[in-house]
Design a protein around this motif. Structure first.
Motif, PDB file in Angstrom:
ATOM      1  N   ASP A  34       0.830  -1.206   0.000  1.00  0.00           N
ATOM      2  CA  ASP A  34       0.000   0.000   0.000  1.00  0.00           C
ATOM      3  C   ASP A  34       0.867   1.259   0.000  1.00  0.00           C
ATOM      4  OD1 ASP A  34      -2.519  -1.273   0.053  1.00  0.00           O
ATOM      5  OD2 ASP A  34      -2.363  -1.587   2.222  1.00  0.00           O
ATOM      6  N   GLU A 103     -10.886   6.254   5.452  1.00  0.00           N
ATOM      7  CA  GLU A 103      -9.750   6.317   4.548  1.00  0.00           C
ATOM      8  C   GLU A 103      -8.467   5.961   5.275  1.00  0.00           C
ATOM      9  OE1 GLU A 103      -9.984  10.395   3.328  1.00  0.00           O
ATOM     10  OE2 GLU A 103     -11.027   9.902   1.467  1.00  0.00           O
ATOM     11  N   LYS A 126     -15.797  -0.361   4.804  1.00  0.00           N
ATOM     12  CA  LYS A 126     -15.532   0.246   3.496  1.00  0.00           C
ATOM     13  C   LYS A 126     -14.321   1.161   3.640  1.00  0.00           C
ATOM     14  CE  LYS A 126     -15.926   1.835  -0.683  1.00  0.00           C
ATOM     15  NZ  LYS A 126     -14.640   2.586  -0.619  1.00  0.00           N
ATOM     16  N   GLY A 128     -10.551   2.767   2.289  1.00  0.00           N
ATOM     17  CA  GLY A 128     -10.109   3.396   1.052  1.00  0.00           C
ATOM     18  C   GLY A 128      -9.219   2.469   0.237  1.00  0.00           C
ATOM     19  N   LYS A 129      -9.173   2.724  -1.059  1.00  0.00           N
ATOM     20  CA  LYS A 129      -8.362   1.876  -1.952  1.00  0.00           C
ATOM     21  C   LYS A 129      -6.885   1.967  -1.630  1.00  0.00           C
ATOM     22  CE  LYS A 129      -8.122   5.345  -5.690  1.00  0.00           C
ATOM     23  NZ  LYS A 129      -8.847   6.412  -4.966  1.00  0.00           N
ATOM     24  N   GLU A 130      -6.458   3.072  -0.974  1.00  0.00           N
ATOM     25  CA  GLU A 130      -5.044   3.237  -0.649  1.00  0.00           C
ATOM     26  C   GLU A 130      -4.567   2.234   0.397  1.00  0.00           C
ATOM     27  OE1 GLU A 130      -7.522   5.378   2.140  1.00  0.00           O
ATOM     28  OE2 GLU A 130      -7.379   5.519  -0.058  1.00  0.00           O
ATOM     29  N   ILE A 132      -5.890  -1.054   0.620  1.00  0.00           N
ATOM     30  CA  ILE A 132      -6.582  -2.290   0.254  1.00  0.00           C
ATOM     31  C   ILE A 132      -5.825  -3.554   0.675  1.00  0.00           C
ATOM     32  CG2 ILE A 132      -5.654  -2.261  -2.104  1.00  0.00           C
ATOM     33  CD1 ILE A 132      -9.075  -3.610  -0.852  1.00  0.00           C
ATOM     34  N   LYS A 136      -7.320  -6.059   3.489  1.00  0.00           N
ATOM     35  CA  LYS A 136      -7.690  -7.427   3.092  1.00  0.00           C
ATOM     36  C   LYS A 136      -7.061  -8.460   4.013  1.00  0.00           C
ATOM     37  CE  LYS A 136      -7.863  -8.736  -1.233  1.00  0.00           C
ATOM     38  NZ  LYS A 136      -7.517  -8.926  -2.665  1.00  0.00           N
ATOM     39  N   GLN A 160     -15.443  -3.864  -1.132  1.00  0.00           N
ATOM     40  CA  GLN A 160     -14.554  -3.270  -2.138  1.00  0.00           C
ATOM     41  C   GLN A 160     -15.435  -2.686  -3.242  1.00  0.00           C
ATOM     42  OE1 GLN A 160     -10.940  -5.627  -3.128  1.00  0.00           O
ATOM     43  NE2 GLN A 160     -11.738  -7.136  -1.677  1.00  0.00           N
ATOM     44  N   ASP A 162     -16.325   1.071  -5.604  1.00  0.00           N
ATOM     45  CA  ASP A 162     -15.957   2.435  -5.972  1.00  0.00           C
ATOM     46  C   ASP A 162     -17.068   3.388  -5.539  1.00  0.00           C
ATOM     47  OD1 ASP A 162     -18.003   2.259  -7.881  1.00  0.00           O
ATOM     48  OD2 ASP A 162     -16.620   1.870  -9.537  1.00  0.00           O
TER      49      ASP A 162
END
Length: 399
Positions: A34, A103, A126, A128-130, A132, A136, A160, A162
């Motif tokens: 990440d 986030e 939920k 943030g994608k930063e 992930i 996980k 996951q 958007d």
């Protein structure tokens, strides 16, 4: 929702601490992915993303603290037998399913899940994608802990999605959704409030104020400002705005001293018209909207006021409702400030950095709520339940 035995829940938490401790290298390797993918354009977000052994120790401590706390579910709030013979009992019950949107901070994946699970709620994470890869693996750890104790893994789920998918889910959830907690800035909060069909609990922006009264102890004031502004700029409890009473003795001299300690720590200073008369080399505030901004940076505004009421009005107009502090030696002035300032946490002669569940004796927190319903301040274990009335009769009818 079926209530799990406290022993079962605590066994899951014990398993999770062992899994975290023995799989540190695996978690740190995921976190490095990440960090390597992050562009570092937002230093505060990058700082919150970092995991290390100290932070893993903190996760384990948070779990152990929640494990040691009394189970908040199925507690009797009131119990009455009415004149008509009905027995009315009010008990604590889980919310059901909680969704948290956040986030960067992988430690939230642990703290939010441990609180939700101990209070018998399901949680949808939920992140943030930063973060992930970190999130996980942490959820994989949770699932392993749950399955080791023969508990369904769907108590803790990682979403996951958007922005478009999140909007759709909030409008039309594909599973039960009872409470949403947006943990982030105003754009995220507005987004969730606009689209969610269930209850939303707001964890608002920081933008915290400190008011220096004319009767302040100056040495203590400088020490508190240094801590509140510079100790951790990425925290929502960091200081952003300083108001000083113009009637303080040696006003100009103290302004220069304040400027010096901030500059020594690389803090960018912005000033109003009154302060600019003394600190004329500092940037002048030209837009009042800046008083509403949360900086999350080495940056602060300094403004002058003539009296306590002016400071209170300014804080209530511009702050995020999170934390505010007064520096004063006068009891009556402190009492007026603390009663009238509309924030979740108000301080006398102390840093706003204490607005934290662990620091305030609450333990791990889901968020710092700036809402007034159903709870304000650190959202700890005891506040992750609602209530239900149980009424027992013998064929009673209402005439």
């Amino acid at each position: 929702m079926k209530l799990l035995e406290t022993t079962v829940k605590n066994n899951v938490l014990e398993s999770m601490t062992k899994i975290l401790d023995t799989n540190r290298a695996q978690l740190l390797a995921a976190n490095k992915k990440d960090l390597d993918a992050f562009q570092k354009e937002d230093q505060a977000m990058y700082d919150r993303l970092i995991l290390n052994d100290q932070k893993i120790d903190g996760m384990i401590t948070a779990i152990n603290e929640v494990k040691a706390q009394e189970d908040p579910v199925n507690r009797i709030i009131s119990d009455k037998k009415l004149a008509n013979g009905l027995v009315v009992t009010n008990k604590t019950v889980p919310f059901g399913t909680i969704m948290i949107i956040y986030e960067s901070r992988p430690d939230v994946t642990v703290e939010a899940a441990v609180l939700a699970f101990k209070s018998n709620n399901k949680i949808l994470l939920k992140g943030g994608k930063e973060a992930i890869f970190s999130n996980k693996i942490l959820v994989d750890f949770w699932h392993k802990a749950l399955l080791e104790n023969k508990v369904a893994s769907d108590y803790i789920k990682l979403l996951q999605m958007d922005r478009t998918e999140t909007q759709s889910f909030l409008k039309n959830p594909t599973e039960q959704l009872d409470l949403v907690v947006p943990r982030g800035g105003e754009r995220l909060i507005d987004f969730v409030k606009e689209h969610a069909k269930c209850a939303v609990l707001i964890s608002g922006r920081g933008n915290n104020f400190l008011y220096i009264d004319e009767h302040a102890d100056w040495d203590k004031t400088l020490a508190v400002i240094i801590d509140a502004k510079t100790a951790k700029i990425s925290a929502c409890n960091a200081l952003d705005k300083i108001l000083i009473n113009k009637n303080i003795p040696n006003y100009e001299e103290k302004l220069v001293a304040l400027q010096t300690i901030l500059k020594e720590r690389n803090v960018t200073i912005l000033v109003d018209n009154e302060i600019h008369k003394v600190l004329n080399e500092e940037a002048l505030i030209t837009e009042n909207t800046i008083w509403r901004e949360e900086f999350l940076a080495l940056k602060c505004c300094i403004g002058a006021v003539n009296q306590l009421e002016e400071a209170i009005d300014m804080i209530n107009m511009h702050s995020g409702g999170h934390s505010a502090s007064i520096m004063t030696t006068k009891d009556t002035i402190a009492a007026d400030f603390m009663q009238q300032v509309d924030c979740a946490a108000v301080y006398r002669n102390a840093s706003t950095r204490f607005t934290d569940g662990g620091q305030l004796g609450v333990g791990a927190e889901l968020a710092i709520s700036t809402d007034k319903l159903h709870h304000r301040g650190p959202l700890g274990l005891k506040k992750l339940v609602t209530n239900k009335y149980y009424i027992y009769g013998e064929g009673h009818v209402r005439n």
